[in-house]
Scaffold this motif. Structure first.
Motif, PDB file in Angstrom:
ATOM      1  N   ASN A  52      -3.786 -54.921   2.273  1.00 53.90           N
ATOM      2  CA  ASN A  52      -5.236 -55.084   2.367  1.00 53.90           C
ATOM      3  C   ASN A  52      -5.614 -56.103   3.443  1.00 53.90           C
ATOM      4  N   TRP A  53      -4.952 -57.231   3.426  1.00 52.49           N
ATOM      5  CA  TRP A  53      -5.204 -58.262   4.434  1.00 52.49           C
ATOM      6  C   TRP A  53      -4.241 -58.066   5.612  1.00 52.49           C
ATOM      7  N   TYR A  94      -9.786 -57.126   6.500  1.00 50.14           N
ATOM      8  CA  TYR A  94      -9.567 -56.789   5.095  1.00 50.14           C
ATOM      9  C   TYR A  94      -9.920 -55.322   4.909  1.00 50.14           C
ATOM     10  N   ASN A  95      -8.978 -54.554   4.340  1.00 50.20           N
ATOM     11  CA  ASN A  95      -9.174 -53.123   4.133  1.00 50.20           C
ATOM     12  C   ASN A  95      -9.000 -52.787   2.654  1.00 50.20           C
ATOM     13  N   TYR A  96      -9.973 -52.056   2.114  1.00 47.42           N
ATOM     14  CA  TYR A  96      -9.935 -51.666   0.698  1.00 47.42           C
ATOM     15  C   TYR A  96      -9.982 -50.145   0.646  1.00 47.42           C
ATOM     16  N   PHE A  97      -8.933 -49.508   0.057  1.00 44.87           N
ATOM     17  CA  PHE A  97      -8.788 -48.061   0.110  1.00 44.87           C
ATOM     18  C   PHE A  97      -8.992 -47.394  -1.246  1.00 44.87           C
ATOM     19  N   GLU A  98      -9.555 -48.086  -2.217  1.00 47.22           N
ATOM     20  CA  GLU A  98      -9.763 -47.513  -3.544  1.00 47.22           C
ATOM     21  C   GLU A  98     -11.256 -47.280  -3.796  1.00 47.22           C
ATOM     22  N   PHE A 141     -14.888 -47.472  -5.149  1.00 48.41           N
ATOM     23  CA  PHE A 141     -15.789 -48.462  -5.720  1.00 48.41           C
ATOM     24  C   PHE A 141     -17.217 -48.003  -5.433  1.00 48.41           C
ATOM     25  N   ARG A 175     -15.387 -44.975  -0.923  1.00 48.68           N
ATOM     26  CA  ARG A 175     -13.957 -44.828  -1.137  1.00 48.68           C
ATOM     27  C   ARG A 175     -13.128 -45.609  -0.125  1.00 48.68           C
ATOM     28  N   ARG A 176     -13.808 -46.286   0.787  1.00 50.30           N
ATOM     29  CA  ARG A 176     -13.076 -47.088   1.767  1.00 50.30           C
ATOM     30  C   ARG A 176     -13.982 -48.182   2.323  1.00 50.30           C
TER      31      ARG A 176
END
Length: 279
Positions: free
Chosen positions: A179-180, A215-219, A221, A225-226
Motif C-alpha cells: 500500500n505504501w 499510498y494505494n488502496y485496492f479494496e 470502500f 474500489r481503488r
C-alpha cells in the motif's frame, strides 16, 4: 525488420532506428554553399542504404544478444547554374556504417543487466561517433524493492579538432509493492553528452533529482474500489555552468468507482522562480 527484437535494442534509449538512412549530416549546409546564379535542383532528405542486417535472440541461460549493422551510400545535393546550365554536386552525407551490439542478461527476481554499444563510422573528413553504456534493474526476491541505473559515455572523433566526450548517470531506488510505496532518483547529463548520431536525445546539460511517496488502496470502500494518492518533489540544475533551474512540489488523488469511472485531482506548485535556459 526494425521492430523484431526491439526489447533488446531499445534498452537505455541509445538506439533510434530512424537515424539509419535518415537526414544527411550536411542537409542544412547546402544553402550556405550556393554561389551567385546557382539554384538547388535536388537535396535528398534521406540517405539510401546499401544493406542492413540484424540478428537477435536469447539463449537458454537468459542471455539476450542483438547485433545490427547497416551501410548507407554517398548522398549528394545537386546545384545548377541558371545561366550556363552547368551542374555540380555537393556531398551531404558520406559512405556511413551504422553498428549496434547489445548483450542483455536476465537475472533472478525479474532483474537484468545490459551492455550496449552504438557506433557510426563515416568516410572521409566527417566525424565518427561512438556510445557505450550499461543499464540494470535489480529486484529483491519478494519483488518489493527495485534499484535501477544507467551509465553511458558518448564520444565524437574529429580529424582536425579535439574529440568530444560526454556522459550520463541515472540511478533510482523504489519500493514497488504494498500500500505504501516510495522512491527517489538522480539523473545527470553532461553538456557534451550527445547520442543523436544513432540515438535520440532532446537536450543534455542537466542534473535533476526527485522523490515521491504514495499510498494505494485496492479494496472496496463506499462506492469506490481503488484509491491512489501521493506527494512528490523534483529539483533541477544545469550541469555546466552549475546554475539553479527549477524546484517543484505536488500532490495527487485518484479514485476509481465500482462502475469503472475514474476521477482525480493534481496540485503542483513551484515556490521559486525558475529559469528556462533552453527556451
Amino acid at each position: 525488420f526494425f521492430t523484431e527484437g526491439v526489447e533488446l535494442f531499445n534498452k537505455g534509449n541509445l538506439f533510434y532506428s530512424r537515424r539509419v538512412g535518415g537526414r544527411p549530416l550536411g542537409f542544412f549546409d547546402v544553402d550556405g554553399k550556393v554561389s551567385d546564379g546557382e539554384i538547388v535542383i535536388e537535396n535528398p532528405r534521406e540517405a539510401q542504404l546499401y544493406n542492413a542486417t540484424k540478428v537477435s535472440g536469447r539463449t537458454t541461460k537468459g542471455l539476450g544478444v542483438g547485433v545490427f549493422n547497416a551501410i548507407s551510400k554517398n548522398t549528394y545535393a545537386t546545384l545548377e547554374d541558371s545561366l550556363s546550365g552547368n551542374r555540380r554536386q555537393i556531398l551531404t552525407n558520406p559512405l556511413t556504417n551504422y553498428n549496434v551490439v547489445v548483450f542483455d542478461q536476465n537475472l533472478k527476481n525479474n532483474s537484468y543487466i545490459t551492455f550496449l554499444n552504438t557506433n557510426v563510422l563515416r568516410e572521409g573528413g566527417f566525424y565518427d561517433a561512438n556510445t557505450t553504456g550499461t543499464v540494470f534493474n535489480l529486484r529483491n526476491k519478494a519483488q518489493s524493492y527495485a534499484l535501477n541505473g544507467k551509465f553511458a559515455v558518448s564520444q565524437k572523433y574529429y580529424e582536425d579538432t579535439d574529440n568530444i566526450f560526454g556522459h550520463t548517470v541515472n540511478a533510482s531506488f523504489q519500493k514497488i509493492s504494498g500500500n505504501w510505496r516510495f522512491g527517489t532518483g538522480y539523473n545527470e547529463e553532461s553538456d557534451t553528452y550527445d547520442v543523436n548520431d544513432l540515438g535520440f536525445l532532446f537536450a543534455n546539460n542537466e542534473r535533476s533529482s526527485w522523490a515521491n511517496v504514495t499510498y494505494n488502496y485496492f479494496e472496496q470502500f463506499s462506492v469506490f474500489r481503488r484509491l491512489g494518492t501521493g506527494l512528490f518533489v523534483d529539483y533541477e540544475r544545469l550541469y555546466a555552468p552549475d546554475k539553479f533551474v527549477n524546484v517543484g512540489v505536488g500532490a495527487d488523488v485518484f479514485l476509481v468507482s465500482n462502475d469503472n469511472y475514474g476521477m482525480g485531482i493534481d496540485i503542483f506548485a513551484r515556490p521559486y522562480e525558475g529559469y528556462d535556459y533552453f527556451e
